[in-house]
Design a protein around this motif. Structure first.
Motif, PDB file in Angstrom:
ATOM      1  N   THR A  93     -47.592 -57.126  64.362  1.00  0.00           N
ATOM      2  CA  THR A  93     -47.800 -56.177  63.265  1.00  0.00           C
ATOM      3  C   THR A  93     -48.081 -54.798  63.827  1.00  0.00           C
ATOM      4  O   THR A  93     -48.618 -54.657  64.927  1.00  0.00           O
ATOM      5  CB  THR A  93     -48.997 -56.579  62.372  1.00  0.00           C
ATOM      6  N   LEU A  94     -47.730 -53.802  63.054  1.00  0.00           N
ATOM      7  CA  LEU A  94     -47.901 -52.403  63.467  1.00  0.00           C
ATOM      8  C   LEU A  94     -48.531 -51.621  62.329  1.00  0.00           C
ATOM      9  O   LEU A  94     -48.130 -51.770  61.169  1.00  0.00           O
ATOM     10  CB  LEU A  94     -46.517 -51.798  63.779  1.00  0.00           C
ATOM     11  N   GLU A  95     -49.550 -50.829  62.652  1.00  0.00           N
ATOM     12  CA  GLU A  95     -50.099 -49.889  61.670  1.00  0.00           C
ATOM     13  C   GLU A  95     -50.086 -48.501  62.310  1.00  0.00           C
ATOM     14  O   GLU A  95     -50.525 -48.342  63.454  1.00  0.00           O
ATOM     15  CB  GLU A  95     -51.531 -50.280  61.305  1.00  0.00           C
ATOM     16  N   VAL A  96     -49.569 -47.527  61.580  1.00  0.00           N
ATOM     17  CA  VAL A  96     -49.565 -46.158  62.095  1.00  0.00           C
ATOM     18  C   VAL A  96     -50.717 -45.401  61.439  1.00  0.00           C
ATOM     19  O   VAL A  96     -50.807 -45.331  60.217  1.00  0.00           O
ATOM     20  CB  VAL A  96     -48.226 -45.451  61.785  1.00  0.00           C
ATOM     21  N   TYR A  97     -51.632 -44.883  62.253  1.00  0.00           N
ATOM     22  CA  TYR A  97     -52.740 -44.087  61.695  1.00  0.00           C
ATOM     23  C   TYR A  97     -52.317 -42.643  61.459  1.00  0.00           C
ATOM     24  O   TYR A  97     -52.588 -42.056  60.437  1.00  0.00           O
ATOM     25  CB  TYR A  97     -53.937 -44.083  62.643  1.00  0.00           C
ATOM     26  N   GLY A  98     -51.707 -42.064  62.480  1.00  0.00           N
ATOM     27  CA  GLY A  98     -51.353 -40.648  62.371  1.00  0.00           C
ATOM     28  C   GLY A  98     -50.118 -40.328  63.171  1.00  0.00           C
ATOM     29  O   GLY A  98     -49.946 -40.808  64.292  1.00  0.00           O
ATOM     30  N   THR A  99     -49.244 -39.524  62.602  1.00  0.00           N
ATOM     31  CA  THR A  99     -48.039 -39.119  63.325  1.00  0.00           C
ATOM     32  C   THR A  99     -48.339 -37.859  64.138  1.00  0.00           C
ATOM     33  O   THR A  99     -49.395 -37.248  63.972  1.00  0.00           O
ATOM     34  CB  THR A  99     -46.902 -38.816  62.338  1.00  0.00           C
ATOM     35  N   ALA A 100     -47.432 -37.489  65.030  1.00  0.00           N
ATOM     36  CA  ALA A 100     -47.552 -36.246  65.800  1.00  0.00           C
ATOM     37  C   ALA A 100     -46.143 -35.662  65.920  1.00  0.00           C
ATOM     38  O   ALA A 100     -45.334 -36.142  66.721  1.00  0.00           O
ATOM     39  CB  ALA A 100     -48.154 -36.526  67.169  1.00  0.00           C
ATOM     40  N   ASP A 101     -45.874 -34.669  65.110  1.00  0.00           N
ATOM     41  CA  ASP A 101     -44.538 -34.056  65.061  1.00  0.00           C
ATOM     42  C   ASP A 101     -44.074 -33.623  66.458  1.00  0.00           C
ATOM     43  O   ASP A 101     -44.687 -32.744  67.062  1.00  0.00           O
ATOM     44  CB  ASP A 101     -44.618 -32.842  64.118  1.00  0.00           C
ATOM     45  N   PRO A 102     -43.012 -34.233  66.974  1.00  0.00           N
ATOM     46  CA  PRO A 102     -42.557 -33.918  68.330  1.00  0.00           C
ATOM     47  C   PRO A 102     -42.240 -32.433  68.524  1.00  0.00           C
ATOM     48  O   PRO A 102     -42.365 -31.909  69.632  1.00  0.00           O
ATOM     49  CB  PRO A 102     -41.285 -34.746  68.493  1.00  0.00           C
ATOM     50  N   GLU A 103     -41.826 -31.763  67.445  1.00  0.00           N
ATOM     51  CA  GLU A 103     -41.499 -30.334  67.555  1.00  0.00           C
ATOM     52  C   GLU A 103     -42.761 -29.509  67.787  1.00  0.00           C
ATOM     53  O   GLU A 103     -42.728 -28.453  68.405  1.00  0.00           O
ATOM     54  CB  GLU A 103     -40.837 -29.837  66.253  1.00  0.00           C
ATOM     55  N   ALA A 104     -43.904 -30.001  67.278  1.00  0.00           N
ATOM     56  CA  ALA A 104     -45.127 -29.191  67.305  1.00  0.00           C
ATOM     57  C   ALA A 104     -46.156 -29.671  68.327  1.00  0.00           C
ATOM     58  O   ALA A 104     -46.981 -28.877  68.779  1.00  0.00           O
ATOM     59  CB  ALA A 104     -45.770 -29.199  65.910  1.00  0.00           C
ATOM     60  N   TYR A 105     -46.107 -30.936  68.701  1.00  0.00           N
ATOM     61  CA  TYR A 105     -47.169 -31.489  69.568  1.00  0.00           C
ATOM     62  C   TYR A 105     -47.049 -30.921  70.982  1.00  0.00           C
ATOM     63  O   TYR A 105     -46.030 -31.126  71.655  1.00  0.00           O
ATOM     64  CB  TYR A 105     -47.049 -33.015  69.592  1.00  0.00           C
ATOM     65  N   PRO A 106     -48.063 -30.193  71.450  1.00  0.00           N
ATOM     66  CA  PRO A 106     -47.939 -29.494  72.740  1.00  0.00           C
ATOM     67  C   PRO A 106     -47.832 -30.424  73.947  1.00  0.00           C
ATOM     68  O   PRO A 106     -47.418 -29.988  75.012  1.00  0.00           O
ATOM     69  CB  PRO A 106     -49.218 -28.656  72.826  1.00  0.00           C
ATOM     70  N   LEU A 107     -48.249 -31.681  73.786  1.00  0.00           N
ATOM     71  CA  LEU A 107     -48.201 -32.586  74.940  1.00  0.00           C
ATOM     72  C   LEU A 107     -47.016 -33.541  74.866  1.00  0.00           C
ATOM     73  O   LEU A 107     -47.002 -34.596  75.487  1.00  0.00           O
ATOM     74  CB  LEU A 107     -49.511 -33.377  75.044  1.00  0.00           C
ATOM     75  N   GLN A 108     -46.021 -33.141  74.109  1.00  0.00           N
ATOM     76  CA  GLN A 108     -44.807 -33.940  73.971  1.00  0.00           C
ATOM     77  C   GLN A 108     -44.192 -34.216  75.342  1.00  0.00           C
ATOM     78  O   GLN A 108     -43.788 -35.322  75.642  1.00  0.00           O
ATOM     79  CB  GLN A 108     -43.830 -33.174  73.075  1.00  0.00           C
ATOM     80  N   LYS A 109     -44.171 -33.184  76.186  1.00  0.00           N
ATOM     81  CA  LYS A 109     -43.606 -33.348  77.529  1.00  0.00           C
ATOM     82  C   LYS A 109     -44.723 -33.538  78.540  1.00  0.00           C
ATOM     83  O   LYS A 109     -45.822 -33.037  78.363  1.00  0.00           O
ATOM     84  CB  LYS A 109     -42.806 -32.099  77.895  1.00  0.00           C
ATOM     85  N   LYS A 110     -44.396 -34.220  79.635  1.00  0.00           N
ATOM     86  CA  LYS A 110     -45.365 -34.392  80.729  1.00  0.00           C
ATOM     87  C   LYS A 110     -45.271 -33.208  81.687  1.00  0.00           C
ATOM     88  O   LYS A 110     -44.341 -32.423  81.620  1.00  0.00           O
ATOM     89  CB  LYS A 110     -45.011 -35.656  81.515  1.00  0.00           C
TER      90      LYS A 110
END
Ligand code: 4AD
Ligand code: MG
Length: 462
Positions: A93-110
Motif C-alpha cells: 500500500t502507498l499513501e502520499v502525504y505531500g507532493t513536491a513539484d519537480p519544477e519548483a523543488y530546489p533539491l530536485q537535482k543532486k
C-alpha cells in the motif's frame, strides 16, 4: 501499523515481516513493470529501496512520487539482491502525504554546491551532507553532557542577557526596548538607560564564564552549554555571530589539571562520535575529506603537546616561514601561526600556555614574571584555536589592580569580586567552541555548514 525507522530496518530479524516506512523520496526510476523508489527518513544516512510491482499500482498512483515528496509505504521486507543494499520493501500500500513539484523543488537535482545550499538553509537538512552533519552535531552534544555528568559536574544555565562584558572585547549585541527613533537622553545628552527594560544597558552574553565561576565556587564543578553571541565583524570560515559554547569551571583546579580535563574531554567527544556516527563520518570522509578518519584517530591516540607561548613564538620566528601577519613576542597569534605549529611543526594538537597578559582577559591568573598569565589555548589541525581557557586570578587585590588598570567599570563587577572576597579558591576553566568541534569531527571547512541556521554579518535570513 507502527512505523519502522529506516535506521532500524536493516535488521535480519525483520526479513519477511510486514513493515511500514515513512519518509521523503530521494529518487524514483523504473519501467512499466517495476519501479524503484529510494526513501530516506532522516534517521540515518541510508536510504531504503522500495519496490513497486506495477501489476499492483498504476502510473496514476506513482505520478506524485517525485524527489522531495513524502510518503508512507506498507509492504514486506525482503532480502535484496541489488548491489549495496541488504534488504528492500515490496510495497503493498502507498499513501502520499505531500507532493513536491519537480519544477519548483530546489533539491530536485543532486550535487549542489555548499555555497548554494547555504542560500536554502531551510531545506538543506534534507541533503545527505547536512543530515549527516546534524546527526554528528547531536551526538556530540550528548557526549558533552555525558562526559561531564559522568565526572560529577553540574549543568549550570547562565544568563543570555547580561550587563557585563566577560571577555572585555566589547563585541556585544545590545538588547533594548527603547525606541531607537526617539532615544531618551540624560541631562548630559547621553542615552538614558534608566528608562530601558532592565533600567541599565544590557547585551547578549559573549560567555557564561563569570556566572560559571559563581557556580563552581559553590557546587565545586559545573559546566555550561549554551548559545553565545559576538558582534565581531569577522567574516572567516571559523567565526559565527551566534555560536554554542561549553564552559566547564572547576574549584581547586590548577592550569595543569585544566589542560588534562580539556584533553580528556575533547578525546572523549571524538571517540563517542567515531563509535556512534560511523556511517555519517564515513560518508563525509568519502565526499569531502579522505584524511578525516585518520586525523580523528590520530588526535584520539596521541598526546597533545604542551608548551608556552614564548616557546611557540620562538619556533615560529625560527621557522623561516613567511606569514601574512608578523610574529613577535606580544603578538596575538593568528590561525596561520597556530596551524603552522600544529600541522607542520608538531603534527598533533598543541596546548599553548602563559600568554602575554595584554592579549588575554582580565580574569586570568597572573604569573610571577609580571608579564604573562596562566592562559591555555588548545590548537587543532585545520581549525586553529578550538578551546580557550585559564587558571583564574583568585587573589582579590591582584584582580582588583588588573580591573583598575584596564578601566573595567567596577559597578558591573561587584558580584564577581565577591567570589574572591568570600572563601576564594584556586580555580580554572575553559570554553570549547561547539561548532569548531563539529567542524573538526565532520571534516567540513566552513563553520556556516555545521550549524543549522548560521548567523554571520549581513546574514540572518532563516
Ligand atoms: O577564547 P574564548 O573567547 O574564551 C572565552 O570566552 C572564555 N570565557 C572561556 C572560558 O575560559 N570559560 O572563546 C572560547 C572558544 C574559542 O576557543 C573558540 O573555539 C570559540 O569559543 N569561539 C568561537 N566560535 C565560533 N565563532 C566565534 N565568533 C567564536 N569566538 C570564540
Ligand atoms: Mg580565545
Amino acid at each position: 501499523m507502527k512505523r519502522t525507522k529506516i535506521a532500524d530496518i536493516f535488521d535480519p530479524a525483520l526479513i519477511d515481516t510486514t513493515v511500514t516506512v515513512k519518509g521523503w523520496v530521494r529518487s524514483r526510476r523504473g519501467n512499466k513493470h517495476v519501479q524503484f523508489v529510494a526513501l530516506n527518513d532522516g534517521s540515518s544516512i541510508k536510504t531504503l529501496q522500495v519496490v513497486f510491482d506495477m501489476s499492483k499500482f498504476s502510473e496514476e498512483d506513482m505520478r506524485p512520487i517525485t524527489t522531495g515528496s513524502s510518503i508512507a509505504v506498507t509492504g514486506t521486507l525482503v532480502a535484496s539482491m541489488g548491489k549495496g543494499q541488504t534488504c528492500e520493501v515490496q510495497a503493498d500500500t502507498l499513501e502520499v502525504y505531500g507532493t513536491a513539484d519537480p519544477e519548483a523543488y530546489p533539491l530536485q537535482k543532486k550535487g549542489h554546491s555548499l555555497e548554494f545550499l547555504r542560500e536554502i538553509a531551510h531545506l538543506r537538512p534534507r541533503t545527505n551532507t547536512f543530515s549527516a552533519v546534524l546527526r554528528v552535531r547531536s551526538a556530540l552534544a550528548f557526549a558533552i553532557h555525558r562526559f561531564f555528568q559522568e565526572r560529577g559536574f553540574f549543568y549550570l544555565n547562565t544568563p543570555l542577557i547580561t550587563a557585563s562584558d566577560a571577555e572585555g572585547a566589547g563585541a556585544m549585541f545590545q538588547v533594548t526596548t527603547l525606541n531607537l527613533n526617539e532615544l531618551p537622553k540624560t541631562e548630559e545628552g547621553k542615552i538614558d538607560y534608566s528608562e530601558d527594560f532592565f533600567g541599565k544597558m544590557t547585551s547578549l552574553t559573549v560567555s557564561g564564564q563569570l556566572e560559571g565561576e559563581l557556580g563552581a565556587t559553590a557546587l565545586g564543578a559545573i559546566y555550561t552549554f549554551g548559545p553565545t553571541f559576538r558582534a565581531e565583524n569577522s567574516n572567516t570560515p571559523r567565526h559565527l555571530a551566534e555560536f554554542w559554547m561549553i564552559e566547564p569551571e572547576v574549584a581547586f583546579c590548577d592550569i595543569a589539571e585544566n589542560m588534562d580535563l580539556a584533553e580528556d574531554f575533547i578525546k572523549y567527544c571524538i571517540t563517542y562520535a567515531l563509535e556512534t556516527c560511523k556511517d555519517d563520518i564515513e560518508f563525509l570522509a568519502k565526499m569531502y575529506d579522505e584524511e578525516l578518519l585518520n586525523r580523528l584517530n590520530e588526535v584520539v591516540n596521541c598526546q597533545f603537546v604542551r608548551l608556552t607561548y614564548t616557546e611557540g613564538v620562538d619556533i615560529l620566528l625560527k621557522s623561516g616561514k613567511k606569514f601574512e601577519f608578523p610574529v613577535y613576542w606580544g603578538a596575538d597569534l593568528q590561525s596561520e601561526h597556530e596551524r603552522y605549529l600544529v600541522e607542520e611543526h608538531f603534527r598533533r594538537p598543541v596546548i599553548l600556555t602563559d600568554y602575554p597578559k595584554e592579549i588575554k582577559a582580565f580574569y586570568m591568573k597572573q604569573n610571577d614574571d609580571g608579564k604573562t598569565v596562566r592562559a591555555m589555548d588548545v590548537l587543532f589541525p585545520k581549525i586553529g584555536e578550538i578551546i580557550g581557557g585559564s587558571e583564574r586570578e583568585e587573589n582579590y587585590d591582584k584582580l582588583m589592580t588588573r580591573i583598575e588598570e584596564l578601566g573595567i567599570p567596577m559597578k558591573d563587577m561587584w558580584w564577581y569580586l565577591d567570589t574572591r572576597r568570600f572563601g576564594t579558591v584556586p580555580h580554572s576553566g575553559f570554553g570549547l567552541g561547539f561548532e569548531r568541534l563539529v567542524l573538526f569531527v565532520t571534516g567540513m571547512t566552513n563553520i556556516r555548514d555545521v550549524i543549522p541556521f548560521p548567523r554571520t554579518p549581513k546574514n540572518a535570513e532563516f
